[in-house]
Design an enzyme around this catalytic site. Structure first.
Site, mmCIF file in Angstrom:
data_model
loop_
_atom_site.group_PDB
_atom_site.id
_atom_site.type_symbol
_atom_site.label_atom_id
_atom_site.label_comp_id
_atom_site.label_asym_id
_atom_site.label_seq_id
_atom_site.Cartn_x
_atom_site.Cartn_y
_atom_site.Cartn_z
ATOM 1 N N GLU A 133 58.640 13.919 32.805
ATOM 2 C CA GLU A 133 58.531 14.238 34.227
ATOM 3 C C GLU A 133 59.537 15.321 34.603
ATOM 4 O O GLU A 133 59.253 16.203 35.418
ATOM 5 C CB GLU A 133 58.752 12.988 35.090
ATOM 6 N N TRP A 173 51.055 18.936 35.009
ATOM 7 C CA TRP A 173 51.182 17.820 34.078
ATOM 8 C C TRP A 173 50.347 18.065 32.826
ATOM 9 O O TRP A 173 50.723 17.647 31.722
ATOM 10 C CB TRP A 173 50.776 16.514 34.750
ATOM 11 N N TYR A 220 43.969 10.259 29.361
ATOM 12 C CA TYR A 220 45.276 9.824 29.863
ATOM 13 C C TYR A 220 45.107 8.929 31.081
ATOM 14 O O TYR A 220 45.737 7.874 31.193
ATOM 15 C CB TYR A 220 46.110 11.060 30.212
#
Length: 212
Positions: A64, A72, A42
């Site tokens: 988010e 995350w 990522y």
């Protein structure tokens, strides 16, 4: 219930370079990128690269929002499940979700089953559609690009919010969006290239082309 904002850092291997870790490939990365192969991929291919299309920004804004209070990595691992559950984050499709969809999503173990975040995502889709008459979501987000980007040399120097993220949060809330506080919006700005918070020395610093 007050919005709980947090953008967790995924710890990497011990390092004495205040946040940079040199991988086995010889490339320096911010420490959180070394938490797993998923996080490294990522970081290397997506985080901080410009996203300027409505659907892409709606997806990242939604994720988010779901991340608030969680790591995350947790959200990223469930990303494909989120895409299936939320019609590939097509704002028009999500805007048509009703109470039956809310109940369906609350039963979906592949996503974060949080009623407030689910209903906020549906409401944010409707707000995204409504924004088209005023220039659109992409124009609104990118209009908050600062004149300068941070130049952090350690994780301690990476901001968690900024005047621009505060202004963006205020504008989005006024437009009917939820789970879009200043910290969450700064994390969004980092993720989609509006700011570059790659540490100085990282092989990804400047990769977006937005900031030289």
């Amino acid at each position: 219930m007050p919005e709980h904002e947090q953008h967790d850092v995924i710890p990497g291997p011990p390092t004495d370079t205040e946040g940079l870790v040199v991988g086995s490939d010889g490339l320096a990365r911010t420490a959180w990128a070394m938490g797993s192969d998923m996080m490294r991929h990522y970081y290397d291919t997506e985080w901080g690269m410009p996203v300027r299309d409505e659907r892409g920004l709606f997806e990242r804004l939604s994720l988010e929002g779901f991340q608030a209070g969680l790591s995350w990595a947790t959200i990223l691992a469930k990303r494909e499940n989120f895409r299936q559950a939320f019609a590939d984050f097509d704002p028009d499709a999500v805007a048509r979700f009703d109470q039956h969809d809310v109940e369906r999503l609350l039963q979906d173990a592949g996503i974060i089953r949080h009623r407030g975040k689910i209903t906020a995502t549906i409401g944010n889709a409707r707000a995204t559609v409504d924004l088209r008459e005023k220039g659109g979501l992409a124009e609104l987000i990118w209009s908050h690009r600062p004149k300068e980007t941070p130049v952090p040399r350690s994780l301690a120097e990476v901001p968690t919010r900024s005047p621009e993220s505060e202004a963006l949060a205020k504008r989005l809330r006024a437009a009917g969006f939820r789970f879009v506080g200043p910290t969450t919006m700064f994390a969004l700005m980092e993720a989609v290239g509006v700011v570059d918070t790659h540490l100085v020395g990282s092989h990804r610093r400047g990769a977006s082309g937005v900031w030289s």
